[in-house]
Design a protein around this motif. Structure first.
Motif, short mmCIF file in Angstrom:
data_model
loop_
_atom_site.label_atom_id
_atom_site.label_comp_id
_atom_site.label_asym_id
_atom_site.label_seq_id
_atom_site.Cartn_x
_atom_site.Cartn_y
_atom_site.Cartn_z
N ASN A 1 12.86 13.89 -13.70
CA ASN A 1 13.02 13.42 -11.93
C ASN A 1 11.94 12.24 -12.01
N GLN A 2 11.06 12.44 -12.57
CA GLN A 2 9.68 11.67 -11.60
C GLN A 2 9.72 10.15 -12.27
N LEU A 3 10.24 10.18 -13.94
CA LEU A 3 10.59 9.72 -14.29
C LEU A 3 11.46 8.79 -13.34
N LEU A 4 12.50 9.63 -13.40
CA LEU A 4 13.90 8.28 -12.70
C LEU A 4 13.59 7.41 -11.50
N LEU A 5 12.58 8.54 -10.93
CA LEU A 5 12.32 8.13 -9.40
C LEU A 5 11.03 6.56 -9.98
N LEU A 6 10.21 6.79 -10.68
CA LEU A 6 9.22 5.51 -11.01
C LEU A 6 10.68 4.20 -11.37
N TYR A 7 11.42 5.04 -12.51
CA TYR A 7 12.44 3.88 -12.48
C TYR A 7 13.16 3.26 -11.38
N TYR B 1 18.10 -5.04 -4.37
CA TYR B 1 18.29 -3.86 -4.86
C TYR B 1 17.60 -3.08 -4.08
N ALA B 2 17.23 -2.82 -3.57
CA ALA B 2 15.73 -1.99 -2.53
C ALA B 2 16.61 -0.62 -2.63
N ARG B 3 17.83 -0.45 -2.41
CA ARG B 3 18.80 0.11 -2.21
C ARG B 3 19.40 1.42 -3.26
N GLU B 4 18.96 0.59 -4.33
CA GLU B 4 19.60 1.54 -5.77
C GLU B 4 18.31 2.79 -5.90
N LEU B 5 17.32 2.89 -5.17
CA LEU B 5 16.48 3.95 -5.56
C LEU B 5 16.76 4.77 -4.68
N TYR B 6 17.97 4.84 -4.04
CA TYR B 6 18.75 6.32 -2.73
C TYR B 6 19.32 6.67 -3.84
N PHE B 7 19.91 5.42 -5.06
CA PHE B 7 21.47 6.21 -6.15
C PHE B 7 20.52 6.72 -6.58
N TRP B 8 19.07 6.64 -7.41
CA TRP B 8 18.35 6.95 -8.39
C TRP B 8 17.82 8.81 -7.38
N SER B 9 17.64 8.96 -6.27
CA SER B 9 17.39 10.43 -5.62
C SER B 9 18.10 10.80 -5.77
N PHE B 10 19.29 10.52 -5.68
CA PHE B 10 20.65 11.08 -5.13
C PHE B 10 20.98 11.23 -7.50
N VAL B 11 20.17 10.90 -8.17
CA VAL B 11 20.63 11.62 -9.35
C VAL B 11 19.98 12.84 -9.59
N VAL B 12 18.35 12.21 -9.26
CA VAL B 12 17.69 13.52 -8.98
C VAL B 12 17.87 14.65 -8.03
N ALA B 13 18.70 14.75 -7.16
CA ALA B 13 19.14 16.14 -6.63
C ALA B 13 20.20 17.02 -7.42
N PRO C 1 0.41 -1.63 -0.08
CA PRO C 1 -0.22 -0.17 0.04
C PRO C 1 0.53 1.15 -0.24
N VAL C 2 1.97 1.12 0.58
CA VAL C 2 3.04 2.20 0.49
C VAL C 2 3.63 2.65 -1.04
N GLU C 3 3.80 1.57 -1.54
CA GLU C 3 4.47 1.34 -2.44
C GLU C 3 3.32 2.49 -3.69
N ARG C 4 2.21 1.84 -3.67
CA ARG C 4 1.30 2.34 -4.76
C ARG C 4 0.79 3.72 -4.49
N GLU C 5 0.55 3.91 -3.18
CA GLU C 5 0.31 5.63 -2.89
C GLU C 5 1.59 6.53 -3.60
N SER C 6 3.15 6.27 -3.22
CA SER C 6 3.59 6.22 -3.36
C SER C 6 4.32 6.97 -4.90
N ASN C 7 3.82 5.56 -5.58
CA ASN C 7 3.53 5.78 -7.11
C ASN C 7 2.61 6.36 -7.71
N LEU C 8 1.45 6.30 -7.37
CA LEU C 8 0.44 7.61 -7.35
C LEU C 8 1.09 9.00 -7.02
N VAL C 9 1.89 8.99 -6.22
CA VAL C 9 1.96 10.68 -5.69
C VAL C 9 2.74 11.10 -6.79
N ILE C 10 4.22 10.46 -7.92
CA ILE C 10 4.46 10.46 -8.93
C ILE C 10 4.43 10.67 -9.88
#
Length: 319
Positions: free
Chosen positions: A52-58, A75-87, A4-13
């Motif tokens: 940025n939103q496309l990168l977060l979804l990726y 590979y869950a921490r890969e999301l943190y890498f793409w978050s840094f790329v967004v910044a 549910p957390v992931e679905r809501e996060s995707n909806l926001v993005i």
């Protein structure tokens, strides 16, 4: 709980992505018609946000890959890498282009044409951006619980939620600055003000980028679990009658909803090997039942004096 957390996060993005794509087109059209520098930079801002939103979804897609031999914790921490790329993108492209375009407009000002078009686009953009901001704010408000907003951002292990919230907040601030720049440029017949507004938008984006980079850096390096979770782990282990002492509990997030925990505990010396194995299995079952985010649990039987000798002064620390 994680789904549910992931679905809501995707909806926001996705809501932010849809809003930004439409807004970007409208802003570029308005900038072309009116010659507004701040509208042009706002268009670039929306394009960057869309990317940025496309990168977060990726990043979220990549983070779902199962563990393998090379990455045993997944590979869950890969999301943190793409978050840094967004910044980095917000700072280098969003802020950089805004400041540069504003500078060009100051040294070579171009009078605004048909400012009414800008006002219409800014009004529509504010409505769309405000809707996206409201969704991000509501989702993050539910996730933060009783914590304050800033404390919740600092403790959050899901960067997608607070990145969209930061981006939308910066976008609304940029719209206000752009509107003020367009109005003052037209009212005072001074087109350089529009360039100054563009630079101010760039500074806002630069500030947001630095805040996001700091949070993403902490997640990349590795952050402990919430102290309440650590205390829950400690209490469950300490409650076992055959555990004489809990030397330390160390945790690290391997993803937004997964935690690795390493526990050093002193067991009753009279335990046999078989009894020790049964005790470890029972503790693991209790821990996973109490906290589903504990994806990996390592329990090391260790005499307290040995733990103190190995980590002097740290056996009472949590994390």
């Amino acid at each position: 709980m994680a789904e549910p957390v992931e679905r809501e996060s995707n909806l926001v993005i996705l809501a932010a992505l849809a809003a930004n794509l439409g807004i970007a087109v409208a802003k570029f059209v308005a900038a072309t018609i009116t010659g507004s520098s701040s509208m042009l930079t706002e268009g670039v801002h929306s394009v960057v946000d869309s990317g940025n939103q496309l990168l977060l979804l990726y990043g979220q897609h990549r983070a779902k890959r199962p563990a393998d031999e090379i990455h045993p914790f997944g590979y869950a921490r890969e999301l943190y890498f793409w978050s840094f790329v967004v910044a980095i993108l917000i700072f280098a492209v969003g802020a950089g282009v805004s400041v540069y375009e504003g500078y060009l407009h100051i040294i070579d000002p171009e009078p605004l044409r048909s400012p009414l078009v800008n006002y219409i686009v800014l009004g529509v953009s504010t409505a769309l951006e405000g809707s996206s901001w409201f969704l991000a704010m509501r989702a993050f408000g539910r996730a933060k619980g009783p914590l304050g907003w800033w404390a919740s951002i600092r403790r959050s292990k899901d960067p997608a939620g607070f990145i969209v919230l930061f981006e939308d907040s910066a976008a609304l601030a940029g719209l206000v600055i752009a509107a003020a720049g367009v109005w003052l440029s037209h009212a005072l017949a001074e087109p350089r003000i529009d360039g100054i507004a563009s630079i101010l938008i760039g500074l806002v984006l630069g500030l947001v980028a630095m805040l996001l980079a700091r949070e993403a850096k902490g997640l990349l390096i590795g952050e402990r679990a919430d102290p309440a979770i650590v205390e829950t782990v400690r209490a469950i282990v300490a409650a076992e009658p055959r555990v004489t002492a809990v030397n330390h509990v160390r945790t690290i997030h391997t993803g937004p909803t997964s935690i690795f925990v390493a526990i050093s505990a002193d067991f009753d010396d009279s335990l046999t090997m078989g009894e020790g194995e049964t005790l470890v299995e029972r503790i693991e079952a209790k821990l996973k039942a109490a906290e589903p985010m504990l994806a990996s649990i390592y329990i090391r039987p260790e005499k307290r004096e040995d733990a103190i000798a190995a980590f002097p002064g740290q056996t009472s620390a949590i994390g």
